[in-house]
Design an enzyme around this catalytic site. Sequence first.
Site, short mmCIF file in Angstrom:
data_model
loop_
_atom_site.label_atom_id
_atom_site.label_comp_id
_atom_site.label_asym_id
_atom_site.label_seq_id
_atom_site.Cartn_x
_atom_site.Cartn_y
_atom_site.Cartn_z
N ASP A 128 -15.51 -33.29 8.89
CA ASP A 128 -14.70 -33.63 10.05
C ASP A 128 -14.32 -35.10 10.12
O ASP A 128 -13.61 -35.51 11.04
CB ASP A 128 -15.44 -33.24 11.34
CG ASP A 128 -14.53 -32.52 12.32
OD1 ASP A 128 -13.39 -32.22 11.95
OD2 ASP A 128 -14.97 -32.26 13.45
N HIS A 183 -18.10 -39.47 13.97
CA HIS A 183 -16.66 -39.50 13.66
C HIS A 183 -15.79 -39.39 14.91
O HIS A 183 -14.57 -39.57 14.82
CB HIS A 183 -16.31 -38.39 12.67
CG HIS A 183 -16.63 -37.01 13.15
ND1 HIS A 183 -17.92 -36.52 13.19
CD2 HIS A 183 -15.85 -36.03 13.63
CE1 HIS A 183 -17.90 -35.29 13.66
NE2 HIS A 183 -16.68 -34.96 13.94
#
Length: 958
Positions: free
Chosen positions: A119, A372
């Site tokens: 991701d 992230h």
Amino acid sequence: WSLGLNPPGFLMELESMQGYVTDVYASVVEDLTRNEQHRFIIVDQEFFRLWWDGVASAKQKLQVHELVAQRRLEFVLGGQVMHDEAVTHVDDQILQLTEGHGFLYETFGIRPQFSWQVDSFGASATTPTLFALAGFNGHVISRIDYDLKVAMQQKQGLQFVWRGSRSLLAQQEIFTHVLDGNGYCPEGFVFQDQRMDEMFTPSDTTVSKDNIQMYTEKLLNNAWERFIYFQTDHVLWPWGCDSQFFNASVQFANMDHLMKHINSLTPNTGVFLEYATLSDYFQAIHSKHKSWKVRNQHDFLPYSSDVLHSWTGFYASRSGLKGLARRASALLYAGESMFTRFMLAPHGLLDPAWALQQLQRLRWAVSEVQDHYAITGTHTPNVTDMYEEHLSTGMQGVRKLMASIIQDRSPAPGTKGPERGGHLAMVYNPLAWTVTTIITLTVDFPEVNLTDETGSPVPAQVQNSKEMPSAYDLLVLTTIPGLSYRYYIIRPMRRAQKDTQETGPSVDSTHQFDRRPRKNHRQVARHLVHVENDCYTVFLDKDTNLMHSIWERQSNRTIRVTQEFMEYYNHHGWGQESISDNSVFTPNDTAKPAWAAVEMEILEGQLVTEIRQDFYRTVNDRDPTYTIYSRLARGPPGADGELLCHRLEQEYRVGPLELNCEAILRTSTNLNTGRVLYSDNNGYQMQRRAYKEYKANTIARNYYPMTQSAFIQDRQSRLVLLSEQAHGVSSQGSGQMEVMLHRRLWNNKQGNSSDDLTLNDTSVVHSVLWLLLGPQTLTRDLGPRSGVVLQHRPVVLIPDLSETTQVHPDFQQQKAVTLPPSLHLQILSIPGWTYNLNHTKHLQNLQKGHQGQVKVDFRRVLLRLHHLYEKGQHPVRSQPVTVNLQSVLRGLGSVVSVEERSLTGTWDVSTLHRWSWKIRDGHQHGGSSDRPLPPHRGPNITIHPKEIRTFFIHFEEQ
């Protein structure tokens, strides 16, 4: 055919997360306990640890232990979070992996061997090196450029052996799997508890005899589509996405029904489905003994999801949070080594358990912000507040710890201490090199008497504060050995001292330059003023108040260098598809000057010359929108002052910005660079970035992350920018380098508005860059070391003083810890783990129901060394370095034993045997088995270019 599944991995506020993880983990554990054929993988440890420590019952914990032992519940990646790969520093990536891996090993005796890094917004070439060092056998990524992924699918190139380092090559390679264009969220197979529909993805219809044929065709078509992209008959079909598995029994029951039907058709379809973990899948691939293509050290950055959406905006989103995260990391680094040094020496009444708790709290905060969706700035404002609160609270605790250590070690009763109104300042150098630098102290009196711990006067100068009109900046030249500290006593000068004409620090002269309007055409500079030290002469144009050029002594070359602030604007209309947001950068046009006039002030002193340039948006503005503070220092001659002399230190004050603009600092030179830029991967290695033309969004797609450094060069000279924190960087023209410092955006995308993902950031940000200029031989030597010195500047602590605070008359400087210039002390800490270092004994302890030793072993020290230079980068610095750890660490105590460990400390490297993968040159390669020198337990170690080596050091009790 293999069917894998992954848990949800999105960021939530803690309040929502508690209910979220309670449902997911409790539901999954219950289902897997009842159904032996079911499998599940867990990635992030932060969510799991919060559930484990605060929610899970004793029964659930026992069930998890059993499921893990049966390998039906598998931890992959295993870090505290799934970190971003573009704007995180290598040190922080290792920290968050170490935090997660330490918990998993201590709790379950397991060590993750596969990644699930699907991701992050792009993939860094640093990652395969780190994951190989951590003991991983397989690596999974997903988000790479859309057009590159299509090309790789067509050539069956989504699986390869990745050699992330040009210096290490096969030594730290890893087998890498790129998820195909379907990603990890297959549509149409969400069988969710209906109570979650309003909050998350709506459920699909329950599988029944009426629709099972439709589901069968849908899944088989999707599986066949994936099959043609890969070279084996095993297909990884991830099942699970954000918001799924709140009710695992519902999910699994529907899939069980569907899988049973599909498998009944295997004789006709040739397709068989089974639940699998990542370990199952990679073992199946590995058993094929195929030969794989090798990918070199190039990364997958930047990332574009389609032709209009280049994910390069987040390199500068929420710049304030990025800066706070790096400052917190630097403080943690200093606190770790100071506490380690304190514990290894005879010490006073400081409670070690409390001290370790302060460090652990900041470790957690620094680790979680590497996520992230965190440090990237792609989250809501209230989540930003949460991260900032965690970081600030953690920093406050570590500062309190460091202050307590100072007081324990502090100057004892003896000579007279600071007078009322004075200060005692302690300055700690956390690096294992002697550092000469200028530190800044703030005082409220202009005439200062400054002495060190021996009572000797100290070189310094005082000047008006650049931030507080009623205060003064006291600039102090200090030289501090490695892992040591200095005391400074600051007193206001008394009347008697003035009468005797005793001189204190002062500024020699101040020159004011009136506000000059921006000129729309370039003209010949006729009125230049210059400032200089022993390495540079900086010329400034009095007609514009801008920098004009820099003369560099070693090459005897003058380079045209100008700097100005510019802005990209994003005034998009309603319904426009491509709009800049937290993640995406989509400028309307080229950047335009963001200022109409500039004022300048030059403060010249014996130690430092400071240039202050204020940029005003309009000619008549009262306050500047942008400011540059540039410092040129005069250090001591020789090696001690080399790094200080060869840099122009710059601090930028940016904001508040106007709405829908993105602010850059553009540095323009007359270097013939051909629009080729070099920027770093995570402060670990450099990547060459040649400018590329695209059908659309060319500006944004030529932006790259700059975590620590970037440079441009021609055949004679190199211009380097070193950064304290992550930014976006680009070279839009030959001889140019622009750094995106700040963004303020609001757009009308429905998703952004409903989720409060606007970037209406009205803050004023303060960024620091150091500019180095010179021949390549010089900058190749100084650049890597200067980058580390910027990241880990000395920590200044001003403890609470009482009238009885005294200075020790027989002050003894600590014994220095000094490494060769090529080696960086990446970490020196007491982790606080309680597990037994013998793996077999640790597993036996877990089976008996207790985790290792009763108490923390405060004599077990984690040491990590990093060779900063690439092979062939420099004739001297790039050589292998041999050090004797007993000798180097003598200043800390007597070394009893040295044990080399994996990157995160959980493996004894002598027992770590990573899988070998056959490559298309016909050879078999196997990660750590190809190390230049085999690991050993003696004190003498040799570290080769770009190696990162991790050790447990055991010290003798004192």
